[in-house]
Motif scaffolding. Structure first.
Motif, PDB file in Angstrom:
ATOM      1  N   ASP A  31       0.981  -1.185   0.106  1.00  0.00           N
ATOM      2  CA  ASP A  31       0.165  -0.011  -0.002  1.00  0.00           C
ATOM      3  C   ASP A  31       1.130   1.281   0.145  1.00  0.00           C
ATOM      4  OD1 ASP A  31      -2.276  -1.731   0.174  1.00  0.00           O
ATOM      5  OD2 ASP A  31      -2.529  -1.404   2.424  1.00  0.00           O
ATOM      6  N   ALA A  32       1.931   1.346   0.845  1.00  0.00           N
ATOM      7  CA  ALA A  32       2.825   2.430   0.876  1.00  0.00           C
ATOM      8  C   ALA A  32       3.360   2.672  -0.538  1.00  0.00           C
ATOM      9  CB  ALA A  32       4.029   2.316   1.865  1.00  0.00           C
ATOM     10  N   SER A  33       3.821   1.769  -1.088  1.00  0.00           N
ATOM     11  CA  SER A  33       4.611   1.679  -2.285  1.00  0.00           C
ATOM     12  C   SER A  33       3.694   2.220  -3.346  1.00  0.00           C
ATOM     13  CB  SER A  33       4.944   0.411  -2.889  1.00  0.00           C
ATOM     14  OG  SER A  33       6.267  -0.168  -2.260  1.00  0.00           O
ATOM     15  N   LEU A  34       2.318   1.866  -3.520  1.00  0.00           N
ATOM     16  CA  LEU A  34       1.457   2.147  -4.471  1.00  0.00           C
ATOM     17  C   LEU A  34       0.556   3.472  -4.186  1.00  0.00           C
ATOM     18  CD1 LEU A  34       0.303  -1.210  -5.891  1.00  0.00           C
ATOM     19  CD2 LEU A  34       2.231   0.365  -6.618  1.00  0.00           C
ATOM     20  N   ALA A  35       0.811   3.959  -2.748  1.00  0.00           N
ATOM     21  CA  ALA A  35      -0.235   4.974  -2.705  1.00  0.00           C
ATOM     22  C   ALA A  35      -0.115   6.355  -3.315  1.00  0.00           C
ATOM     23  CB  ALA A  35      -0.072   5.266  -0.807  1.00  0.00           C
ATOM     24  N   PRO A  36       1.150   6.559  -3.731  1.00  0.00           N
ATOM     25  CA  PRO A  36       1.593   7.777  -4.614  1.00  0.00           C
ATOM     26  C   PRO A  36       0.797   7.709  -6.010  1.00  0.00           C
ATOM     27  CG  PRO A  36       3.433   7.154  -3.695  1.00  0.00           C
ATOM     28  CD  PRO A  36       2.331   6.087  -3.533  1.00  0.00           C
ATOM     29  N   CYS A  37       0.424   6.464  -6.339  1.00  0.00           N
ATOM     30  CA  CYS A  37      -0.131   6.021  -7.832  1.00  0.00           C
ATOM     31  C   CYS A  37      -1.774   6.269  -7.838  1.00  0.00           C
ATOM     32  CB  CYS A  37       0.064   4.601  -8.095  1.00  0.00           C
ATOM     33  SG  CYS A  37       1.956   4.385  -8.273  1.00  0.00           S
ATOM     34  N   ILE A  38      -2.278   6.624  -6.597  1.00  0.00           N
ATOM     35  CA  ILE A  38      -3.673   6.753  -6.695  1.00  0.00           C
ATOM     36  C   ILE A  38      -4.482   7.899  -7.573  1.00  0.00           C
ATOM     37  CG2 ILE A  38      -5.942   7.186  -5.145  1.00  0.00           C
ATOM     38  CD1 ILE A  38      -4.602   4.251  -4.965  1.00  0.00           C
ATOM     39  N   PRO A  39      -3.424   8.805  -7.645  1.00  0.00           N
ATOM     40  CA  PRO A  39      -4.080   9.838  -8.343  1.00  0.00           C
ATOM     41  C   PRO A  39      -4.232   9.627 -10.043  1.00  0.00           C
ATOM     42  CG  PRO A  39      -2.683  11.141  -6.869  1.00  0.00           C
ATOM     43  CD  PRO A  39      -2.682   9.445  -6.814  1.00  0.00           C
ATOM     44  N   LEU A  41      -3.917   6.297 -11.194  1.00  0.00           N
ATOM     45  CA  LEU A  41      -4.775   5.241 -11.166  1.00  0.00           C
ATOM     46  C   LEU A  41      -6.417   5.544 -11.420  1.00  0.00           C
ATOM     47  CD1 LEU A  41      -3.210   2.739  -8.694  1.00  0.00           C
ATOM     48  CD2 LEU A  41      -3.346   2.724 -11.350  1.00  0.00           C
ATOM     49  N   THR A  42      -6.729   6.622 -10.775  1.00  0.00           N
ATOM     50  CA  THR A  42      -8.209   7.047 -10.899  1.00  0.00           C
ATOM     51  C   THR A  42      -8.571   8.184 -11.868  1.00  0.00           C
ATOM     52  OG1 THR A  42      -7.702   8.649  -9.036  1.00  0.00           O
ATOM     53  CG2 THR A  42      -8.543   6.607  -8.470  1.00  0.00           C
ATOM     54  N   ALA A  43      -7.317   8.893 -12.295  1.00  0.00           N
ATOM     55  CA  ALA A  43      -7.551   9.868 -13.377  1.00  0.00           C
ATOM     56  C   ALA A  43      -6.995   9.607 -14.547  1.00  0.00           C
ATOM     57  CB  ALA A  43      -7.251  11.225 -12.729  1.00  0.00           C
ATOM     58  N   GLY A  44      -5.898   8.742 -14.713  1.00  0.00           N
ATOM     59  CA  GLY A  44      -5.009   8.788 -15.946  1.00  0.00           C
ATOM     60  C   GLY A  44      -3.840   9.706 -16.082  1.00  0.00           C
ATOM     61  N   SER A  84     -12.823   3.605  -8.224  1.00  0.00           N
ATOM     62  CA  SER A  84     -12.862   4.212  -9.081  1.00  0.00           C
ATOM     63  C   SER A  84     -11.501   4.076 -10.248  1.00  0.00           C
ATOM     64  CB  SER A  84     -12.775   5.969  -8.911  1.00  0.00           C
ATOM     65  OG  SER A  84     -11.746   6.164  -7.857  1.00  0.00           O
ATOM     66  N   ILE A  85     -10.749   2.937  -9.709  1.00  0.00           N
ATOM     67  CA  ILE A  85      -9.608   2.907 -10.315  1.00  0.00           C
ATOM     68  C   ILE A  85      -9.810   2.279 -11.996  1.00  0.00           C
ATOM     69  CG2 ILE A  85      -7.692   1.281 -10.597  1.00  0.00           C
ATOM     70  CD1 ILE A  85      -7.362   1.384  -7.514  1.00  0.00           C
ATOM     71  N   LYS A  86      -9.339   2.955 -12.698  1.00  0.00           N
ATOM     72  CA  LYS A  86      -9.281   2.609 -14.290  1.00  0.00           C
ATOM     73  C   LYS A  86      -8.522   1.301 -14.513  1.00  0.00           C
ATOM     74  CE  LYS A  86     -10.056   7.380 -15.251  1.00  0.00           C
ATOM     75  NZ  LYS A  86     -11.365   7.492 -15.728  1.00  0.00           N
ATOM     76  N   GLY A  87      -9.036   0.466 -15.109  1.00  0.00           N
ATOM     77  CA  GLY A  87      -8.367  -0.719 -15.262  1.00  0.00           C
ATOM     78  C   GLY A  87      -7.108  -0.655 -16.520  1.00  0.00           C
TER      79      GLY A  87
END
Length: 115
Positions: A31-39, A41-44, A84-87
């Motif tokens: 989770d800590a590794s991928l947390a900065p990826c949320i924007p 992953l959700t917006a492209g 809301s994560i885009k596949g």
């Protein structure tokens, strides 16, 4: 440039403290590794440098099949918390970060098939 070097040294130090030989990867680490990826992953768009550093860290902390399978289960659980994560963004993340990774970032991966 100096800030990047310092950030990398801090990440390396944290990695050494968090991951000890013979210990399995935890969902907290994933989770800590991928947390900065949320924007991303959700917006492209384009993943941030911190996101790509996290993807690289995820690859580093999962050297064994057991680690990769555990991380895969963690990724699936995390993805379920963010509907809301885009596949397409998730599946392209490692490639966009220039990382060859054996852990698909997907809600539907059968983690038992990870090698």
């Amino acid at each position: 440039m100096k800030g990047t070097v310092i950030s990398m040294l801090v990440l390396a130090a944290i990695f050494q403290l968090v991951v000890k030989p013979g210990e399995a990867v935890t969902c907290g680490q994933v989770d800590a590794s991928l947390a900065p990826c949320i924007p991303y992953l959700t917006a492209g768009g384009t993943p941030a440098a911190a996101c790509c550093n996290g993807v690289k860290n995820l690859k580093t902390i999962t050297p064994t099949t057991a680690d990769r399978r555990a991380a895969c289960d963690c990724v699936k659980a995390a993805a379920a918390r963010y509907p809301s994560i885009k596949g397409d963004a998730a599946s392209s993340l490692p490639q966009k970060c220039g990382v060859q990774m054996d852990i698909p970032i997907s809600r539907t991966t059968n983690c038992a098939n990870i090698n």
